[in-house]
Design a protein around this motif. Structure first.
Motif, mmCIF file in Angstrom:
data_model
loop_
_atom_site.group_PDB
_atom_site.id
_atom_site.type_symbol
_atom_site.label_atom_id
_atom_site.label_comp_id
_atom_site.label_asym_id
_atom_site.label_seq_id
_atom_site.Cartn_x
_atom_site.Cartn_y
_atom_site.Cartn_z
ATOM 1 N N ALA A 189 -4.401 -2.224 -11.315
ATOM 2 C CA ALA A 189 -3.497 -1.939 -10.327
ATOM 3 C C ALA A 189 -3.977 -0.820 -9.378
ATOM 4 O O ALA A 189 -3.672 -0.807 -8.566
ATOM 5 C CB ALA A 189 -1.855 -2.019 -10.789
ATOM 6 N N ARG A 190 -4.565 0.136 -10.034
ATOM 7 C CA ARG A 190 -4.899 1.404 -9.439
ATOM 8 C C ARG A 190 -5.848 1.172 -8.481
ATOM 9 O O ARG A 190 -5.927 1.599 -7.410
ATOM 10 C CB ARG A 190 -5.360 2.335 -10.649
ATOM 11 N N LYS A 191 -6.885 0.542 -8.875
ATOM 12 C CA LYS A 191 -7.837 0.164 -7.880
ATOM 13 C C LYS A 191 -7.337 -0.714 -6.718
ATOM 14 O O LYS A 191 -7.556 -0.567 -5.518
ATOM 15 C CB LYS A 191 -9.041 -0.563 -8.508
ATOM 16 N N LEU A 192 -6.566 -1.688 -6.958
ATOM 17 C CA LEU A 192 -5.990 -2.593 -5.920
ATOM 18 C C LEU A 192 -5.113 -1.447 -5.164
ATOM 19 O O LEU A 192 -5.148 -1.883 -3.666
ATOM 20 C CB LEU A 192 -5.059 -3.439 -6.545
ATOM 21 N N ARG A 193 -4.199 -0.702 -5.467
ATOM 22 C CA ARG A 193 -3.572 0.170 -4.792
ATOM 23 C C ARG A 193 -4.418 1.052 -3.660
ATOM 24 O O ARG A 193 -4.036 1.161 -2.652
ATOM 25 C CB ARG A 193 -2.554 1.157 -5.613
ATOM 26 N N SER A 194 -5.523 1.772 -4.400
ATOM 27 C CA SER A 194 -6.255 2.304 -3.536
ATOM 28 C C SER A 194 -6.903 1.573 -2.554
ATOM 29 O O SER A 194 -7.106 2.301 -1.430
ATOM 30 C CB SER A 194 -7.387 2.990 -4.572
ATOM 31 N N TRP A 195 -7.305 0.476 -2.880
ATOM 32 C CA TRP A 195 -8.012 -0.482 -1.694
ATOM 33 C C TRP A 195 -6.902 -0.709 -0.678
ATOM 34 O O TRP A 195 -7.287 -0.664 0.539
ATOM 35 C CB TRP A 195 -8.459 -1.638 -2.583
ATOM 36 N N ALA A 196 -5.741 -0.854 -0.981
ATOM 37 C CA ALA A 196 -4.559 -1.490 -0.143
ATOM 38 C C ALA A 196 -4.549 -0.239 0.610
ATOM 39 O O ALA A 196 -4.319 -0.405 1.818
ATOM 40 C CB ALA A 196 -3.292 -1.639 -0.867
ATOM 41 N N LEU B 133 4.261 -0.899 -1.355
ATOM 42 C CA LEU B 133 3.429 -1.661 -2.170
ATOM 43 C C LEU B 133 4.039 -1.774 -3.651
ATOM 44 O O LEU B 133 4.622 -0.691 -4.302
ATOM 45 C CB LEU B 133 2.207 -0.664 -2.288
ATOM 46 N N PRO B 134 4.132 -2.746 -4.245
ATOM 47 C CA PRO B 134 4.671 -3.120 -5.454
ATOM 48 C C PRO B 134 3.960 -2.435 -6.361
ATOM 49 O O PRO B 134 2.632 -2.258 -6.292
ATOM 50 C CB PRO B 134 4.918 -4.721 -5.708
ATOM 51 N N LYS B 135 4.335 -2.281 -7.801
ATOM 52 C CA LYS B 135 3.694 -1.570 -8.825
ATOM 53 C C LYS B 135 2.778 -2.353 -9.640
ATOM 54 O O LYS B 135 1.720 -2.009 -10.226
ATOM 55 C CB LYS B 135 4.740 -0.777 -9.752
ATOM 56 N N GLY B 136 3.212 -3.637 -9.990
ATOM 57 C CA GLY B 136 2.730 -4.618 -10.727
ATOM 58 C C GLY B 136 1.384 -5.364 -10.234
ATOM 59 O O GLY B 136 1.606 -5.660 -9.206
ATOM 60 N N PRO B 137 0.189 -5.220 -10.943
ATOM 61 C CA PRO B 137 -0.827 -5.919 -10.468
ATOM 62 C C PRO B 137 -0.775 -7.102 -9.727
ATOM 63 O O PRO B 137 -1.386 -7.538 -8.682
ATOM 64 C CB PRO B 137 -1.907 -5.954 -11.510
ATOM 65 N N LYS C 255 2.134 -8.561 -8.510
ATOM 66 C CA LYS C 255 2.691 -8.743 -7.215
ATOM 67 C C LYS C 255 1.965 -7.958 -6.280
ATOM 68 O O LYS C 255 1.979 -8.277 -4.955
ATOM 69 C CB LYS C 255 4.195 -8.060 -7.583
ATOM 70 N N LEU C 256 0.971 -6.911 -6.522
ATOM 71 C CA LEU C 256 0.144 -6.168 -5.764
ATOM 72 C C LEU C 256 -0.619 -7.156 -5.033
ATOM 73 O O LEU C 256 -1.200 -7.112 -3.751
ATOM 74 C CB LEU C 256 -0.390 -4.949 -6.542
ATOM 75 N N ARG C 257 -1.598 -7.990 -5.906
ATOM 76 C CA ARG C 257 -2.302 -8.952 -5.428
ATOM 77 C C ARG C 257 -1.833 -10.146 -4.544
ATOM 78 O O ARG C 257 -2.511 -10.149 -3.295
ATOM 79 C CB ARG C 257 -3.146 -9.818 -6.693
ATOM 80 N N LYS C 258 -0.621 -10.153 -4.678
ATOM 81 C CA LYS C 258 0.227 -11.416 -3.838
ATOM 82 C C LYS C 258 0.369 -10.556 -2.357
ATOM 83 O O LYS C 258 0.164 -11.174 -1.351
ATOM 84 C CB LYS C 258 1.201 -11.797 -4.399
ATOM 85 N N THR C 259 0.851 -9.223 -2.464
ATOM 86 C CA THR C 259 1.053 -8.531 -1.414
ATOM 87 C C THR C 259 -0.182 -8.325 -0.303
ATOM 88 O O THR C 259 0.062 -8.458 0.823
ATOM 89 C CB THR C 259 1.701 -7.113 -1.632
ATOM 90 N N ILE C 260 -1.065 -8.004 -1.189
ATOM 91 C CA ILE C 260 -2.610 -7.793 -0.519
ATOM 92 C C ILE C 260 -2.984 -9.164 0.133
ATOM 93 O O ILE C 260 -3.445 -9.052 1.146
ATOM 94 C CB ILE C 260 -3.299 -6.967 -1.246
ATOM 95 N N ALA C 261 -2.818 -10.021 -0.584
ATOM 96 C CA ALA C 261 -3.396 -11.397 0.103
ATOM 97 C C ALA C 261 -2.582 -11.933 1.309
ATOM 98 O O ALA C 261 -3.124 -12.373 2.207
ATOM 99 C CB ALA C 261 -3.184 -12.586 -1.127
ATOM 100 N N LYS C 262 -1.060 -11.624 0.943
ATOM 101 C CA LYS C 262 -0.319 -11.904 2.446
ATOM 102 C C LYS C 262 -0.592 -11.041 3.442
ATOM 103 O O LYS C 262 -0.856 -11.628 4.553
ATOM 104 C CB LYS C 262 1.094 -11.854 2.174
#
Length: 757
Positions: free
Chosen positions: A343-350, A360-364, A366-373
């Motif tokens: 999740a940390r890497k996803l957030r940083s990339w986002a 940005l949501p906290k869980g990986p 939901k975070l992946r889904k948000t980034i994909a959208k």
């Protein structure tokens, strides 16, 4: 805005109140004016601007401040992908984003907004429109000519109408329509629920000329801004009776006379649908249909990506998304591959993509889904480009002079001398590639004939002068400050209570929506009485304001340690601390960034600021209009008719018969008889050069009073589908709806204009 001015609706224009706020894509002189509870006998307030007039002036230094050649051209060209009509394809539907489905289609009612104006521009006659320099020009679709034919004993204007001009029911446009509109807006019949009557109240009579195509309008008092009238012009079917005026054009307009007509208002789908007018006699509309679709400000980028709209006013963050999408960089992302990504890497990339950290949501998962959208939307946004110019509106710092430290003109002038307006303009405009030039006039913008930089009447950045003014007003460093218990403490308690951190709970309801706080669009006249019921403006003397340094002439020794005060300034046991009220919703980030810089500038001269963030819904009504602030940021739209539209903004507040204070739109509560006289004189002369000179004198005195400090011209940013032409950031100019459309196959788009410095 119709060409007369609306203030996103506008109340002022900080108003998303588009706060940074101003509202429509096309410069209009709207009537989003609203009757206020305590607005005095006139019962009118408007969201546009008003300007100037002048009598004998007591301060020679103010008579000619500034240079007259600065307004020769707009600072930035319009950006609309302009092409000739033969390069525009026939047919198609254009969907434009608006803030809301208009509550009324009558621009002269209090709840009219920017959507109302856009509809009126497309479906109703306007005798004059606004050109790219902010000047009114005759509209040949309706007028063969219009000119003043008599000045003595009274002013008479003769309109010669286009012989082909007819209403959609086949009836000729004529004197009966002009007369009906005059009677409805004259202010003589209170049964008409009108928002304003400026100009129409000066008409004595309207009659048919030598034939049905001529209309003679006789004024009982000279009116310089006569070109502002009858734009738009409604049919007598709407204006003829109070009932039809009040209710007949709320959700429908059965009779129109523009290139388009109102097909339907669909509140369920949030649409106003305009279709070609089969009786239109001018150049035929290229589009089959224009849909105005309501989309909230924070959802504009998503709506563009989803194809819900083709064009929308957007903010800087959304513009950056479109620009990034257009670069079309590589496809590799942490979402690819079978391995797990933290999740940390996803957030940083986002965050590197420019996504909003707070959303940005906290869980990986939901975070992946948000980034994909988000990435899917980015792919769709490649079909759009950003069109930008400078909006015909400016953001100002307002100083409430009704009470507190700012009731002293010396303190207001000190605030002004502490500001680096150039750096504030650069903060907002430079990242957008727009000219970062501070606005030098309250009554016009660069490109307009009335514009000249009159800020010299107050003076520029000079922290030593600011400190000298504060010292002269009795504010000194290191003075005792009374604590809550009434005991005097030592020097003011440093800076602990400063800034947005002072009250973290006062950020408004997170659920409150905002489109930017529309700084310039709320129109209210509020009572300015203090808790004891007395007029809080007793301290204000109507005297001629001196040149910079009037209270602390150049050469006066500044307080010791002028470069850096020993601590916050104090007087009579009170620290010099100002309430800085800001909107808190989406779209207000720019204003907050500007406010942060202003707070730092004031801190350098010993002035503390207490930042209070409030919901947009209450920003103007409960704070600006009610006078519950010391400092505030909001915008005013510029006007082609400043003598009419700016006067309510700078008129000296007057006490009404019931004891309330009528401030009209003068939310700073600072005004003088001299400024009022200059406005009146400008409004009463038919010599345009003389009127402009009077307005410039009025502007110098407005600067000297230091109640309103223009900062920068607001950016106008539009996201538009590629291939869409004659649409975008119009600047001053009234849009030409019949020329809008999609680029014809094989035709080429012009290069985007470069801002002028």
């Amino acid at each position: 805005m119709s060409h007369r001015g609306v203030g996103a609706g506008q109340r002022p224009a900080g108003a998303r109140g588009r706060i940074e706020y101003a509202a429509t894509a096309a410069w209009a002189r709207a009537t989003t004016t609203q009757p206020q509870p305590n607005d005095g006998p006139s019962r009118r307030l408007q969201r546009s601007l008003a300007l100037l007039t002048a009598g004998a002036l007591a301060v020679p230094l103010l008579a000619g401040c500034g240079s007259d050649d600065e307004g020769s051209k707009p600072l930035a060209a319009q950006d609309i992908a302009a092409v000739a009509r033969d390069s525009v394809a026939e047919g198609g539907t254009l969907t434009m984003a608006v803030d809301a489905v208009p509550e009324t289609l009558n621009t002269f009612q209090a709840d009219a907004d920017a959507g109302t104006t856009r509809v009126a521009q497309a479906v109703l006659p306007s005798m004059f429109t606004i050109d790219a320099t902010g000047k009114p020009v005759r509209n040949p679709d309706y007028l063969e000519s219009a000119k003043v034919i008599e000045t003595e004993p009274r002013q008479v204007v003769l309109y010669k109408l286009n012989q082909q001009a007819v209403w959609s029911d086949g009836r000729e446009i004529g004197a009966a329509d002009f007369a009906a509109q005059w009677r409805a807006l004259s202010g003589k019949d209170s049964a008409y629920w009108t928002a304003r009557n400026a100009g129409y109240d000066r008409i004595a009579k309207i009659e048919r000329g030598a034939n049905d195509l001529e209309v003679r309008v006789t004024f009982d008092r000279p009116y310089a801004d006569w070109k502002s009238l009858f734009s738009p012009l409604y049919p007598k079917d709407v204006m003829g009776t109070p009932d039809t005026f009040n209710d007949g054009a709320r959700r429908k307009l059965a009779v129109t006379a523009g290139p388009f007509r109102v097909d339907r208002v669909d509140t369920a789908k949030k649409d106003v649908v305009l279709t070609r007018n089969p009786r239109w006699w001018g150049r035929p509309a290229k589009l089959d249909e224009i849909d105005l679709h309501a989309v909230s400000r924070e959802k504009r980028a998503s709506a563009l990506a989803a194809g819900t709209v083709d064009v929308a006013d957007i903010d800087a963050a959304e513009a950056e998304r479109i620009i990034i999408a257009g670069r079309g960089k590589g496809t590799g992302t942490p979402l690819q591959g079978a391995g797990k990504t933290s999740a940390r890497k996803l957030r940083s990339w986002a965050l590197t993509l420019g996504m909003d950290e707070e959303k940005l949501p906290k869980g990986p998962k939901k975070l992946r889904k948000t980034i994909a959208k988000w990435l899917e939307q980015q792919q769709e946004l490649r079909a759009f480009d950003v069109r930008k110019s400078l909006e015909p509106a400016y953001t100002q710092l307002a100083l409430n002079g009704s009470e507190g430290p700012l009731a002293d003109e010396r303190v207001r002038r000190a605030v002004a001398r502490a500001l680096d307006r150039q750096s504030l303009a650069k903060l907002v405009l430079a990242p957008l590639g727009l000219p970062a030039v501070p606005v030098g006039s309250h009554l016009g913008l660069s490109g307009q004939a009335v514009y000249t930089d009159s800020s010299g009447a107050l003076g520029g950045l000079d922290t030593h002068e600011a400190q000298a003014l504060l010292a002269d007003a009795g504010w000194v460093a290191g003075g005792p400050v009374k604590q809550a218990g009434g005991k005097a403490a030592g020097a003011a308690n440093g800076k602990a209570d400063k800034g947005a951190d002072q009250d973290k709970s006062d950020k408004g309801d997170p659920g409150d929506k905002s489109d930017g706080g529309r700084d310039g669009q709320y129109v209210v006249g509020e009572d300015d009485k203090g808790p004891d019921g007395k007029d809080t403006r007793d301290h204000q003397k109507d005297h001629a304001h001196g040149a910079p340094g009037a209270y602390a002439p150049k050469g006066t020794a500044a307080p010791k340690g002028a470069g850096a005060p020993a601590g916050p300034l104090a007087k009579d046991g009170q620290a010099l601390s100002l309430r800085f009220v800001l909107p808190s919703g989406p779209g207000s980030q720019t204003l907050q960034a500007v406010a942060d810089q202003i707070a730092k500038m004031l801190d350098k001269v010993g002035i503390l600021t207490e930042v209070k963030k409030v919901p947009d819904e209450s920003y103007f009504k409960d704070h600006i209009a009610a006078g519950q602030y010391d400092l505030a940021l909001y915008s005013w739209p510029a006007s082609a008719f400043p003598a009419t539209d700016a006067r309510p903004i700078y008129a000296k507040p007057v006490v009404a018969a019931d004891g309330s204070l009528n401030v009209e739109q003068n939310y700073t509560r600072i005004g003088t008889d001299q400024v009022d006289q200059l406005f009146d004189q400008a409004l009463g002369t038919l010599d345009e050069d003389e009127a402009d000179g009077l307005l410039r004198k009025a502007d110098s005195r407005i600067w000297a009073a230091a109640g309103s400090l223009p900062l920068y011209q607001r950016p106008q940013i539009v996201g538009a589908r590629k291939g869409l032409v004659n649409v975008g950031a119009f600047g001053f100019q009234t849009p030409v709806y019949q020329d809008m459309g999609f680029l014809k196959k094989g035709a080429k788009l012009p290069a985007s204009p470069s801002p002028k410095g």
